[in-house]
Write a protein that holds these residues in place. Structure first.
Motif, short mmCIF file in Angstrom:
data_model
loop_
_atom_site.label_atom_id
_atom_site.label_comp_id
_atom_site.label_asym_id
_atom_site.label_seq_id
_atom_site.Cartn_x
_atom_site.Cartn_y
_atom_site.Cartn_z
N GLY A 29 -17.76 -40.61 12.57
CA GLY A 29 -17.57 -39.87 13.81
C GLY A 29 -16.38 -38.93 13.69
N SER A 30 -15.44 -39.06 14.61
CA SER A 30 -14.25 -38.21 14.58
C SER A 30 -13.10 -38.84 13.80
N HIS A 31 -13.35 -39.98 13.18
CA HIS A 31 -12.32 -40.70 12.42
C HIS A 31 -12.47 -40.41 10.93
N GLU A 32 -11.35 -40.33 10.25
CA GLU A 32 -11.35 -40.14 8.80
C GLU A 32 -10.19 -40.92 8.20
N ALA A 33 -10.44 -41.52 7.03
CA ALA A 33 -9.40 -42.29 6.37
C ALA A 33 -9.57 -42.24 4.86
N ALA A 34 -8.46 -42.38 4.16
CA ALA A 34 -8.46 -42.58 2.71
C ALA A 34 -8.31 -44.08 2.49
N ILE A 35 -9.22 -44.65 1.68
CA ILE A 35 -9.28 -46.11 1.47
C ILE A 35 -9.05 -46.43 0.00
N ALA A 36 -8.11 -47.32 -0.30
CA ALA A 36 -7.83 -47.74 -1.67
C ALA A 36 -9.01 -48.56 -2.20
N ILE A 37 -9.45 -48.24 -3.41
CA ILE A 37 -10.58 -48.95 -4.00
C ILE A 37 -10.22 -50.39 -4.33
N GLU A 38 -9.06 -50.63 -4.88
CA GLU A 38 -8.68 -51.98 -5.30
C GLU A 38 -8.50 -52.94 -4.13
N SER A 39 -7.86 -52.49 -3.06
CA SER A 39 -7.50 -53.41 -1.98
C SER A 39 -8.27 -53.22 -0.67
N GLY A 40 -8.92 -52.06 -0.50
CA GLY A 40 -9.57 -51.76 0.77
C GLY A 40 -8.58 -51.34 1.85
N GLU A 41 -7.33 -51.15 1.46
CA GLU A 41 -6.27 -50.76 2.41
C GLU A 41 -6.45 -49.31 2.84
N VAL A 42 -6.17 -49.05 4.10
CA VAL A 42 -6.17 -47.67 4.60
C VAL A 42 -4.88 -47.00 4.15
N LEU A 43 -5.01 -45.97 3.33
CA LEU A 43 -3.85 -45.26 2.81
C LEU A 43 -3.38 -44.17 3.76
N TRP A 58 -18.60 -53.22 1.40
CA TRP A 58 -19.23 -52.32 0.45
C TRP A 58 -18.39 -52.18 -0.82
N ILE A 59 -17.08 -52.08 -0.67
CA ILE A 59 -16.18 -52.00 -1.83
C ILE A 59 -16.34 -53.23 -2.72
N ALA A 60 -16.40 -54.41 -2.11
CA ALA A 60 -16.51 -55.65 -2.88
C ALA A 60 -17.77 -55.64 -3.76
N ILE A 61 -18.83 -55.05 -3.26
CA ILE A 61 -20.10 -54.99 -4.00
C ILE A 61 -20.06 -53.91 -5.08
N HIS A 62 -19.40 -52.80 -4.80
CA HIS A 62 -19.49 -51.62 -5.66
C HIS A 62 -18.16 -51.19 -6.29
N ARG A 63 -17.19 -52.08 -6.39
CA ARG A 63 -15.86 -51.71 -6.90
C ARG A 63 -15.93 -51.06 -8.29
N ASP A 64 -16.70 -51.66 -9.20
CA ASP A 64 -16.78 -51.11 -10.56
C ASP A 64 -17.37 -49.70 -10.55
N GLU A 65 -18.39 -49.47 -9.73
CA GLU A 65 -19.00 -48.14 -9.63
C GLU A 65 -18.00 -47.13 -9.03
N LEU A 66 -17.26 -47.58 -8.04
CA LEU A 66 -16.26 -46.70 -7.42
C LEU A 66 -15.18 -46.31 -8.44
N LEU A 67 -14.71 -47.29 -9.20
CA LEU A 67 -13.69 -46.99 -10.20
C LEU A 67 -14.24 -46.08 -11.30
N ASP A 68 -15.52 -46.26 -11.65
CA ASP A 68 -16.13 -45.37 -12.63
C ASP A 68 -16.22 -43.95 -12.07
N ASP A 69 -16.61 -43.80 -10.80
CA ASP A 69 -16.64 -42.48 -10.19
C ASP A 69 -15.23 -41.88 -10.08
N TRP A 70 -14.22 -42.72 -9.83
CA TRP A 70 -12.84 -42.22 -9.78
C TRP A 70 -12.47 -41.61 -11.14
N ARG A 71 -12.81 -42.33 -12.21
CA ARG A 71 -12.53 -41.81 -13.55
C ARG A 71 -13.27 -40.50 -13.77
N ARG A 72 -14.53 -40.46 -13.36
CA ARG A 72 -15.32 -39.24 -13.50
C ARG A 72 -14.68 -38.08 -12.72
#
Length: 86
Positions: A29-43, A58-72
């Motif tokens: 919606g009108s909310h936006e946040a940056a979320i840490a992949i490792e901890s799920g913390e709102v940065l 969702w992060i717990a399920i896809h952490r490895d994929e998220l980290l791979d996309d971060w590297r990419r």
């Protein structure tokens, strides 16, 4: 800013050449946040509690994929979409 996933009205994006720590951007919606992949913390920013809870699940399920996309993203490569939360 490539979209990685979208579920329950939450859109997940990752910027190329973004700063550390590894994170993604979520828009709900009108909310936006940056979320840490490792901890799920709102940065930065804010999200409703329910949206954040879904993202943490969702992060717990896809952490490895998220980290791979971060590297990419940091290498300027094409990002791979990630399955939504069912």
């Amino acid at each position: 800013m490539p979209r990685l996933s979208e579920f329950y009205g939450i859109a997940v994006y990752m910027y190329f050449a973004d700063h550390n720590p590894p994170h993604f951007h979520a828009i709900y919606g009108s909310h936006e946040a940056a979320i840490a992949i490792e901890s799920g913390e709102v940065l930065a920013g804010d999200l409703p509690r329910r949206a954040l809870k879904l993202l943490v699940e969702w992060i717990a399920i896809h952490r490895d994929e998220l980290l791979d996309d971060w590297r990419r993203a940091t290498d300027g490569e094409t990002l791979i979409p990630i399955a939504p939360l069912d």
